[in-house]
Design an enzyme around this catalytic site. Structure first.
Site, PDB file in Angstrom:
ATOM      1  N   TYR A  82      -1.682  -0.052  10.651  1.00  0.00           N
ATOM      2  CA  TYR A  82      -1.977  -0.647   9.340  1.00  0.00           C
ATOM      3  C   TYR A  82      -0.753  -0.557   8.428  1.00  0.00           C
ATOM      4  O   TYR A  82      -0.337  -1.542   7.811  1.00  0.00           O
ATOM      5  CB  TYR A  82      -3.186   0.058   8.704  1.00  0.00           C
ATOM      6  N   GLU A  89       0.201   3.660   1.728  1.00  0.00           N
ATOM      7  CA  GLU A  89       0.278   4.091   3.130  1.00  0.00           C
ATOM      8  C   GLU A  89       1.667   3.843   3.708  1.00  0.00           C
ATOM      9  O   GLU A  89       2.062   4.497   4.669  1.00  0.00           O
ATOM     10  CB  GLU A  89      -0.739   3.311   3.972  1.00  0.00           C
ATOM     11  N   SER A 133       0.821  -1.220   0.000  1.00  0.00           N
ATOM     12  CA  SER A 133       0.000   0.000   0.000  1.00  0.00           C
ATOM     13  C   SER A 133       0.849   1.262   0.000  1.00  0.00           C
ATOM     14  O   SER A 133       1.929   1.316   0.604  1.00  0.00           O
ATOM     15  CB  SER A 133      -0.879  -0.002   1.257  1.00  0.00           C
TER      16      SER A 133
END
Ligand code: NAP
Ligand code: GDD
Length: 350
Positions: A155, A134, A132
């Site tokens: 996460y 992120e 990701s």
């Protein structure tokens, strides 16, 4: 010709549902892992359901969970897939602050469990890991495959582990294991607690007179938002390359949540967004990722992948779909774009 078998974790999610559609059309036999729930949780793939009593069916669902090692091992050995698309995750960044241990167990260790199952099976299974954007967190944009990671949530930390463990199993055991570093991708099937869908859904409900306000958090965060079905094609292409590698998949454009609001309220014919939006600090995150902008030049060069749908079109597609879901008449510009840009589209318009 041998029919290819794919195993998808997270088949009931946004990406899993589009990928299932895509692979079934490519004549794959598709196996998906679903979680036991007290209510039906397959609404995104119900239109693909095939009666197990009929001959020639190519979609099979199996109960399982990424936290259950024995279950994962058994499914991999039983199904013997050619390709695994590992999309299952506790994918909500804000929720990962409330459930850090569960998130790491599912997203980090869940990836390890699958890789171990592949290794132990001795089968030549290709593995796609949903990494990701992120993971980049604080790192300055534009972010590409060489940008350092600076994760800003449990996460993101879990995804960084999943990224490196995927690389390690490629290097140590010669597994065809790849990371897709996908930037935010959205669409009508996006979960309603992610910000784009939360806004498009609320706008339709305001129009229908069901709601008056929408409560949001940080409006200044900027994201590189693309259209989910296009990103699914990149996942597939990554596993069809000669060598296993990692790829950034993004549009290269970034917009703030505020810009999403402006565009969406204007398109829906509601005018200024300000009267409808309240800030609720519950939606702030203990640490935020301020700006994500992907540099997907490697994907363009090596996969031949380039997104057709950009920000304004995405907003229109999502509003049109949420209007239709409530029986409202959409302006239809989003639907028109889809028809023009994807005359041979493989996914169902929601
Ligand atoms: P999503 O809609 O939240 O779907 C997540 C899927 O994972 C669902 O099928 C969910 O099952 C399943 N799942 C959750 N916990 C599980 C567990 N413990 N065991 C088995 N399955 C579990 O996510 P998405 O947007 O499709 O994203 C797919 C993947 O890409 C995720 O790994 C996400 O982190 C990653 N990603 C997404 C984006 C994006 O913008 N969408 C960008 C980068 C990376 P239920 O339906 O039962 O909840
Ligand atoms: N969810 C949510 N709800 N986000 C809000 C809200 C709100 O009410 N108000 C403002 N935001 C801001 C968040 O603080 C964040 O900066 C931005 O909107 C986007 O939030 P999300 O839509 O929840 O997505 P995300 O960027 O945190 O995570 C998504 O994209 C990642 C890829 O970069 C998820 O799909 C992740 O699974 C994915 O890895």
């Amino acid at each position: 010709m041998k029919i290819k078998k794919a195993l998808i974790t997270g088949i009931t999610g946004q990406d899993g549902s589009y990928l299932t559609e895509f692979l079934l059309l490519k004549s794959y036999e598709v196996h998906g892992i679903i979680r036991r729930a007290s209510t039906f949780n397959t609404s995104r793939i119900d239109h693909l359901y095939q009666d197990p009593h009929l001959n020639g069916m190519r979609l099979f669902l199996h109960y399982g969970d990424l936290t259950d090692t024995g279950n994962i091992e058994r499914l991999v050995n039983q199904i013997k897939p050619d390709e695994i698309y590992h999309l299952g995750a506790q994918s909500h960044v804000r929720v990962s602050f409330d459930m850090p241990e569960y998130t790491v167990n599912t997203d980090a260790l869940g990836t390890l469990r699958i890789l171990e199952a592949i290794k132990n099976s001795g089968l030549p299974i290709k593995f796609y890991n949903a990494a990701s954007s992120e993971m980049f967190g604080f790192s300055l944009p534009p972010q590409n495959e060489n940008t350092p990671f600076h994760p800003r949530s449990p996460y993101a930390c879990a995804k960084v582990f999943s990224y490196y463990i995927t690389r390690l199993y490629r290097e140590a055991y010669g597994i065809f294991a790849c990371n897709g570093i996908l930037f935010n991708h959205e669409g009508p099937r996006r979960g309603p607690t992610f910000v784009t869908r939360k806004i498009s859904r609320a706008i339709a409900r305001i129009k229908a007179g069901i709601e008056k306000k929408i409560y949001l958090g940080n409006l200044d965060a900027k994201r590189d938002w693309g259209y989910a079905p296009e990103y699914i094609e990149a996942m597939y292409l990554i596993l069809q390359q000669e060598n296993p590698e990692d790829y950034v998949v993004a549009t290269g454009e970034s917009h703030s949540v505020k810009e999403f609001l402006e565009e969406a309220f204007k398109y829906a014919g509601l005018g200024d967004w300000q009267p409808y939006v309240e800030i609720d600090p519950r939606y702030f995150r203990p640490a935020e990722v301020e700006v994500l902008i992907g540099d997907a030049s490697k994907s363009k060069k090596e996969l031949g992948w380039e997104p057709k749908i950009k920000f304004q079109e995405l907003v229109k597609i999502m509003i049109d779909a949420d209007f239709r879901k409530l029986g409202l008449n959409p302006s239809g510009e989003g639907d028109k774009t889809l028809k023009e840009k994807f005359p041979n589209k493989w996914w169902k318009i929601d």
